[in-house]
Design an enzyme around this catalytic site. Structure first.
Site, PDB file in Angstrom:
ATOM      1  N   HIS A   1      12.504  -2.799   2.143  1.00  0.00           N
ATOM      2  CA  HIS A   1      11.967  -1.478   2.493  1.00  0.00           C
ATOM      3  C   HIS A   1      12.915  -0.414   1.962  1.00  0.00           C
ATOM      4  CE1 HIS A   1       9.174  -3.437   5.158  1.00  0.00           C
ATOM      5  NE2 HIS A   1      10.188  -4.166   5.589  1.00  0.00           N
TER       6      HIS A   1
ATOM      7  N   SER B   1      13.130   2.682   3.274  1.00  0.00           N
ATOM      8  CA  SER B   1      13.685   3.346   4.459  1.00  0.00           C
ATOM      9  C   SER B   1      14.247   2.300   5.429  1.00  0.00           C
ATOM     10  CB  SER B   1      12.584   4.166   5.155  1.00  0.00           C
ATOM     11  OG  SER B   1      11.543   3.311   5.597  1.00  0.00           O
TER      12      SER B   1
ATOM     13  N   PRO C   1       0.783  -1.224   0.000  1.00  0.00           N
ATOM     14  CA  PRO C   1       0.000   0.000   0.000  1.00  0.00           C
ATOM     15  C   PRO C   1       0.823   1.286   0.000  1.00  0.00           C
ATOM     16  CG  PRO C   1      -0.155  -1.140   2.119  1.00  0.00           C
ATOM     17  CD  PRO C   1       0.504  -2.074   1.163  1.00  0.00           C
ATOM     18  N   ASN C   2       0.324   2.234  -0.755  1.00  0.00           N
ATOM     19  CA  ASN C   2       0.865   3.595  -0.884  1.00  0.00           C
ATOM     20  C   ASN C   2       2.155   3.675  -1.696  1.00  0.00           C
ATOM     21  OD1 ASN C   2      -1.199   4.924   0.700  1.00  0.00           O
ATOM     22  ND2 ASN C   2      -0.329   3.848   2.452  1.00  0.00           N
TER      23      ASN C   2
ATOM     24  N   ARG D   1       5.260  10.900  -2.550  1.00  0.00           N
ATOM     25  CA  ARG D   1       4.954  10.567  -1.152  1.00  0.00           C
ATOM     26  C   ARG D   1       6.174  10.785  -0.254  1.00  0.00           C
ATOM     27  NH1 ARG D   1       4.689   4.445   1.271  1.00  0.00           N
ATOM     28  NH2 ARG D   1       3.987   5.065   3.339  1.00  0.00           N
TER      29      ARG D   1
ATOM     30  N   ARG E   1       7.421   0.860  13.660  1.00  0.00           N
ATOM     31  CA  ARG E   1       7.971   0.305  12.419  1.00  0.00           C
ATOM     32  C   ARG E   1       9.139  -0.652  12.670  1.00  0.00           C
ATOM     33  NH1 ARG E   1       5.561   3.584   8.355  1.00  0.00           N
ATOM     34  NH2 ARG E   1       5.174   5.667   9.183  1.00  0.00           N
TER      35      ARG E   1
ATOM     36  N   ARG F   1      13.324   4.319  12.463  1.00  0.00           N
ATOM     37  CA  ARG F   1      12.140   5.186  12.413  1.00  0.00           C
ATOM     38  C   ARG F   1      11.273   5.007  13.673  1.00  0.00           C
ATOM     39  NH1 ARG F   1       9.334   4.765   6.851  1.00  0.00           N
ATOM     40  NH2 ARG F   1       8.302   6.628   7.721  1.00  0.00           N
TER      41      ARG F   1
ATOM     42  N   GLU G   1      12.269  -9.657   1.900  1.00  0.00           N
ATOM     43  CA  GLU G   1      11.553  -8.472   2.409  1.00  0.00           C
ATOM     44  C   GLU G   1      12.375  -7.217   2.103  1.00  0.00           C
ATOM     45  OE1 GLU G   1      10.949  -8.675   6.662  1.00  0.00           O
ATOM     46  OE2 GLU G   1      10.371  -6.555   6.772  1.00  0.00           O
TER      47      GLU G   1
ATOM     48  N   HIS H   1       4.114  -4.478   9.408  1.00  0.00           N
ATOM     49  CA  HIS H   1       4.150  -4.322  10.851  1.00  0.00           C
ATOM     50  C   HIS H   1       3.002  -5.015  11.578  1.00  0.00           C
ATOM     51  CE1 HIS H   1       7.262  -1.614   9.677  1.00  0.00           C
ATOM     52  NE2 HIS H   1       6.418  -0.829   9.017  1.00  0.00           N
TER      53      HIS H   1
ATOM     54  N   TYR I   1      11.241   8.686   1.386  1.00  0.00           N
ATOM     55  CA  TYR I   1      11.230   7.613   0.378  1.00  0.00           C
ATOM     56  C   TYR I   1      11.945   7.966  -0.932  1.00  0.00           C
ATOM     57  CZ  TYR I   1       7.850   5.647   3.623  1.00  0.00           C
ATOM     58  OH  TYR I   1       7.255   5.156   4.751  1.00  0.00           O
TER      59      TYR I   1
ATOM     60  N   ASN J   1       7.772  -5.702  -0.827  1.00  0.00           N
ATOM     61  CA  ASN J   1       7.693  -4.567   0.089  1.00  0.00           C
ATOM     62  C   ASN J   1       6.246  -4.513   0.548  1.00  0.00           C
ATOM     63  OD1 ASN J   1       7.659  -2.222   1.538  1.00  0.00           O
ATOM     64  ND2 ASN J   1       8.746  -0.990   0.016  1.00  0.00           N
TER      65      ASN J   1
ATOM     66  N   ALA K   1       3.125  -0.810   5.019  1.00  0.00           N
ATOM     67  CA  ALA K   1       2.597  -0.775   6.387  1.00  0.00           C
ATOM     68  C   ALA K   1       2.157  -2.159   6.877  1.00  0.00           C
ATOM     69  CB  ALA K   1       1.436   0.213   6.469  1.00  0.00           C
TER      70      ALA K   1
HETATM   71  C1  DQA Z   1       8.177   0.998   3.896  1.00  0.00           C
HETATM   72  C2  DQA Z   1       8.279   1.221   5.411  1.00  0.00           C
HETATM   73  C3  DQA Z   1       6.929   1.051   6.079  1.00  0.00           C
HETATM   74  O1  DQA Z   1       7.041   1.270   7.477  1.00  0.00           O
HETATM   75  C4  DQA Z   1       5.924   2.023   5.519  1.00  0.00           C
HETATM   76  O2  DQA Z   1       4.654   1.798   6.078  1.00  0.00           O
HETATM   77  C5  DQA Z   1       5.875   2.027   4.027  1.00  0.00           C
HETATM   78  C6  DQA Z   1       7.098   1.873   3.263  1.00  0.00           C
HETATM   79  C7  DQA Z   1       9.495   1.311   3.157  1.00  0.00           C
HETATM   80  O3  DQA Z   1       9.634   0.890   2.016  1.00  0.00           O
HETATM   81  O4  DQA Z   1      10.371   1.994   3.710  1.00  0.00           O
HETATM   82  O5  DQA Z   1       4.809   2.238   3.429  1.00  0.00           O
HETATM   83  O6  DQA Z   1       7.882  -0.380   3.666  1.00  0.00           O
END
Ligand code: DQA
Length: 150
Positions: free
Chosen positions: A100, A102, A10-11, A18, A111, A107, A98, A80, A23, A74, A77
């Site tokens: 990410h 960031s 998501p997102n 964003r 997270r 953080r 996995e 978590h 990011y 990835n 959210a």
């Molecule tokens: C993320 C880190 C997550 O905590 C966050 O909710 C994201 C992006 C990352 O790629 O750094 O949406 O997965």
């Protein structure tokens, strides 16, 4: 030809605009293009899936059991707290990396914990868009090793 599936949660469709200070400014399209280029160079096929919906990611993981040799995920959210995504990873034999952008450990406290970390092959975080390329390199190495052994 080995097949790698990249799943973006998501997102991540909003990458580029964003929270660029966290990011970066690279878009999802740019990331996918870079991954495509590297996979082609390594003679691997690759496909991409993005969803903002937990169940759709569970479906994609279940399908990967028979359609992919490696998954780069990835879960954003969902990382978590999604026990459903964790269980889908545990249910399939296809290895999952996995990813990410960031460094989730630097953080907010919520997270720091990944519910999927115990069931994936490994976790790569903190390299921005390059986290995906590092994950792809790891997948290519594992798949090449497996090809040489067989
Ligand atoms: C993320 C880190 C997550 O905590 C966050 O909710 C994201 C992006 C990352 O790629 O750094 O949406 O997965």
């Amino acid at each position: 030809m080995p097949h790698i599936l990249v799943i973006h949660g998501p997102n991540l469709n909003l990458l580029g605009t964003r929270e660029p200070e966290i990011y970066g400014s690279t878009t999802l399209k740019d990331i996918n293009e870079k991954l495509q280029k590297r996979a082609t160079e390594a003679s691997m096929s690759i496909s991409f899936f993005q969803s903002n919906h937990e169940g759709a990611i569970v479906d994609a993981l279940q399908e990967a059991a028979t359609s992919a040799d490696f998954v780069i995920l990835n879960a954003a959210a969902y990382t978590h707290y999604s026990v459903a995504i964790r269980d889908a990873i545990a249910a399939i034999k296809t290895p999952v990396i996995e990813v990410h952008l960031s460094n989730i450990h630097q953080r907010e406290e919520f997270r720091h914990h990944s519910v999927i970390a115990p069931v994936v092959m490994g976790q790569i975080c903190g390299f921005g868009a390059d986290s995906y390329l590092v994950a792809l390199e790891a997948a290519i190495r594992k798949l090449s090793e497996a090809q040489h052994e067989s």
